[in-house]
Enzyme design. Structure first.
Site, PDB file in Angstrom:
ATOM      1  CD  GLU A   1     -34.529 -39.503 130.060  1.00 17.31           C
ATOM      2  OE1 GLU A   1     -33.857 -40.563 130.081  1.00 17.31           O
ATOM      3  OE2 GLU A   1     -35.461 -39.318 129.266  1.00 17.31           O
TER       4      GLU A   1
ATOM      5  CD  GLU B   1     -35.207 -37.361 125.491  1.00 14.68           C
ATOM      6  OE1 GLU B   1     -34.246 -36.680 125.871  1.00 14.68           O
ATOM      7  OE2 GLU B   1     -35.251 -38.586 125.593  1.00 14.68           O
TER       8      GLU B   1
END
Length: 788
Positions: A617, A709
């Site tokens: 991320e 995710e």
């Protein structure tokens, strides 16, 4: 579990910073930015305007959040004052940074109680950030004022002098140096290496090899240390080293020999042009704009290689390796550089082999790679290493499926060094592995196979065969495992396709961080994931910071190795997740990532069931930074593993930029320069509604997307579930064949973990008796029959 910030445009205004009126402080101009704002009138600048009646307020109900001050120049930071509104931080950090990307904690608390926090600090940087990780109320974070105290003058203390400069080795045209590390009141950032009065390089470590020197010549060196503020130490003690004699029996081995290359620019630029003896007229040129590329020459017989001379055309290699091989398959590095500057590179090496390769991983120009001449010098067919390695011991089968056999053996030894292991199925060489494990795939169910292993060294010597081991594959299962059904996956257009070219969707689960919940990944739980949940894919989430990889690279790399083997033995695909989060700039961990993925790819490049997720991320950085990171790391992987799909994180917590107010168009307009890659998208249905949903829908029509995710809860990984919005995402991903992985397969205390507390490590993991509400819901959807 990784919380993230939702979409909000940070306010950016340059205003004077009000400071405490003490003799040790000075007023500086600052710019304030923040992760989010509650709305108009609550911008970051309101906390840096000197007005105790105005305030910054973040978006409500979401962790983490931050506010950052830019002091305009590197300063020594002695304190900070935070005047909280009612919405205070219970847990937060004060961090400093020289560049706004790499952050250092200078204060941390988990017991904040609001009011006014006056903090004594010791640090240095241009940027100062309050990073809130747990709110003290149900609202957001809000500061009336955030002020910083700086000591006048900034950092003016130079590092100490590097000690014990010494020569650790010489060849006919190189000198290798080492020295003891210097110290600094803030931190040493590099070392300047001088040959006489000439600065020849600046390095971050405490070793350096000076190349391109003349034989039988003395050179004198000194080293100076440098810090982030630009202060330099006194010069080290001088050391003088003399290069070895050149000439002798060295012979040009490469001229006129067969040469091949990864690609050519076109007719007239073939690999043979680089070994024809013409150093200024003819040349090899690779395809333009693509990394990696290589050229190799077959010397005809095993030879001792002592020198390689590269005469570059204008299109040179900035990062490249020189490698030798006995068979043209298993390669040994004898030289590596990331600072090539073209011209002529005359490199002394120590190696042996029949084949010599120049493997370029980063071009020095926008073109390709081009060599007027590749000249290899040495001694043909004589000298060198003739001693074979010892025999690998205790060859054994460690697991079988209906289509695979996993093997392991004890390492061999060698007088120089073992470079690989040849694995034979019967009399057929099926792979050359660099480690001591291998999984043979694509086999027939209920069939016996016999294996032996031989060790090999850089000179091409091979050991006697190991003991033979016979293993029998398991009976076929109904429909087979996901890997049996699909084989090696690849990106086809905007979709993921199996080895037969069929577009497919994978569904599965992500582990929690291996440093916290490895006890939830054991034989029983993984068996349940494969057979009861019927998952196609396991995401192996290895955090880099937060007590993860950087604390013990060997431990965490080995955990990933083991989990890859566990997934392989069960016929599941495995995502190797480089779980970078804080700091959010992937460049901070680029060197670590290269080291990690090099080992993973070397060990597992024969497998058909992997994905490499190279940046979990990215946050707080631009898409161009993420793209640059990917384009530096991907060639390193591709030099070893050309087939495994690579998953590239997108900016703003893998939201395609939505969490920073951007959209998928920044990736569509400026994609990563690589093939067989997909882009990742993360969402949490209770926080991420139509804006995120529509972005994913549009992006999937233009880009290959993989949701590595997601959760049914809020962006914190906890809170209430929004199964309605979650089902809309599930339906969209099914319609557009977007593969997905749910967070997370553990028993942590938040609602996003599928198991109730205390389930790990003993279970039970099958059925629904130990599942939370979200676990029951997601298990049902993972178990949906596959369309393979």
């Amino acid at each position: 579990m990784r919380p993230r910030t939702l979409a909000a445009l940070a306010a950016v205004l340059a205003l004077p910073l009000t400071l405490l009126s003490t003799p040790a402080t000075q007023a500086v101009a600052v710019t304030a930015t923040a992760s989010s704002t509650e709305g108009s009138g609550f911008e970051a600048s309101q906390a840096a305007d000197g007005d105790a009646a105005t305030r910054w307020a973040s978006e409500e109900g979401v962790d983490p959040q931050w506010i950052r001050l830019d002091l305009g120049a590197t300063s020594t930071i002695s304190g900070a004052t935070l005047n909280w509104e009612a919405a205070y931080a219970k847990s937060y950090k004060i961090q400093t940074s020289p560049d706004g990307s790499a952050w250092t904690d200078v204060y941390s608390t988990t017991t904040g109680d609001g009011g006014t926090d006056q903090l004594a600090l010791s640090g240095s940087g241009r940027y100062v950030r309050m990073y809130g990780t747990q709110r003290g109320t149900t609202y957001g974070y809000s500061l009336w004022e955030f002020t910083v105290q700086t000591s006048s003058g900034g950092d003016t203390t130079p590092p100490s002098t590097p000690g014990n400069l010494r020569s650790t080795g010489t060849t006919a045209n190189t000198v290798s140096l080492a020295w003891n590390a210097a110290t600094d009141n803030v931190g040493v950032t590099g070392y300047e290496v001088y040959r006489g009065n000439t600065l020849v390089n600046t390095v971050t470590g405490t070793t350096f090899t000076d190349t391109g020197l003349s034989a039988s010549t003395s050179y004198t060196y000194t080293v100076k240390a440098r810090d982030a503020a630009g202060n330099t130490s006194p010069a080290s003690g001088a050391v003088t080293a003399t290069t070895q004699q050149g000439g002798g029996t060295e012979t040009l081995l490469s001229q006129g020999r067969p040469a091949t290359a990864s690609s050519t620019e076109g007719a007239g630029f073939e690999a043979a042009k680089a070994v024809d003896g013409d150093t200024a007229g003819t040349r090899w040129a690779s395809e333009e704009g693509v990394d990696p590329q290589w050229i190799q020459v077959d010397l005809g017989t095993n030879a001792t290689v002592s020198r390689v001379k590269l005469t570059w055309e204008a299109a040179y290699g900035q990062a490249y390796k020189i490698q030798t091989s006995a068979n043209g398959t298993s390669w040994t590095d004898v030289h590596s550089t990331t600072t090539g500057d073209g011209g002529t590179d005359d490199v002394a090496v120590i190696g042996a082999g029949r084949f010599v390769r120049v493997h370029g991983t980063q071009r020095g120009t926008a073109y390709g790679y081009s060599l007027f001449e590749l000249q290899v010098y040495g001694t043909p067919g004589s000298g060198g290493d003739t001693t074979p390695p010892s025999t690998p011991g205790n060859l054994r089968s460690t697991a079988t499926t209906a289509s695979s056999v996993s093997l392991a053996w004890n390492a061999a030894t060698d007088n120089v060094g073992v470079t690989g292991y040849d694995v034979y199925r019967g009399s057929t060489l099926v792979n050359t592995a660099t480690g001591t494990t291998f999984t043979d795939t694509g086999l027939t169910a209920s069939t016996s196979y016999t294996y032996t292993v031989k060790a090999r060294d850089a000179a091409g010597n091979t050991s006697p065969a190991s003991n033979a081991v016979t293993a029998t594959t398991q009976p076929p299962t109904s429909g087979g495992t996901p890997v049996e059904a699909n084989g090696q996956l690849r990106v086809c257009g905007t979709k993921l396709c199996n080895e037969n070219g069929k577009q497919i969707q994978l569904r599965g689960m992500s582990s929690h961080g291996l440093q916290w919940y490895s006890q939830c990944l054991n034989t029983a739980s993984l068996d349940a994931l494969a057979t009861d949940w019927k998952a196609d894919v396991l995401r192996i989430s290895m955090y880099i910071q937060e007590d993860g990889y950087e604390t013990n690279p060997r431990l965490f790399t080995d955990r990933v190795h083991n989990l890859i083997e566990q997934a392989t033995a069960r016929g599941m695909y495995a995502i190797v997740d480089w779980h970078m989060l804080t700091p959010g700039d992937p460049m901070y961990n680029l060197a670590r990532a290269k080291t990690f993925f090099t080992e993973i790819a070397q060990r597992h490049n024969n497998k058909k069931n992997l994905f490499y997720e190279i940046a979990n991320e990215p946050n707080g950085v631009s898409w161009s930074t993420v793209k640059s990171y990917a384009e530096q790391l991907i060639p390193v992987i591709r030099a070893i593993d050309s087939d495994t799909p690579i998953l590239v994180g997108t900016r703003a917590w893998s939201s395609l930029g939505v969490s920073d107010g951007a959209s998928e168009t920044e990736v569509i307009g400026n994609p990563v320069n690589a093939t067989n890659i997909m882009y990742t998208f993360h969402f949490y249905a209770a926080s991420h509604g139509s804006n995120y949903f529509n972005t994913l829908s549009r992006a999937a029509d233009r880009l290959p997307m993989f949701v590595t995710e997601f959760g049914t809860q809020t962006a914190s990984g906890g809170g209430g579930n929004n199964f309605g919005m979650s089902q809309q995402y599930i339906d969209l991903m099914a319609q557009k064949k977007i593969s997905w992985v749910n967070w997370n397969y553990s028993d942590d205390g938040l609602s996003g973990a599928v198991f109730t507390g205390g389930t790990c490590p003993n279970g039970p993991f099958t059925g629904t008796s130990r599942l939370k509400e979200a676990g029951v819901w997601i298990r049902e959807r993972v178990r949906t029959p596959d369309d393979f």
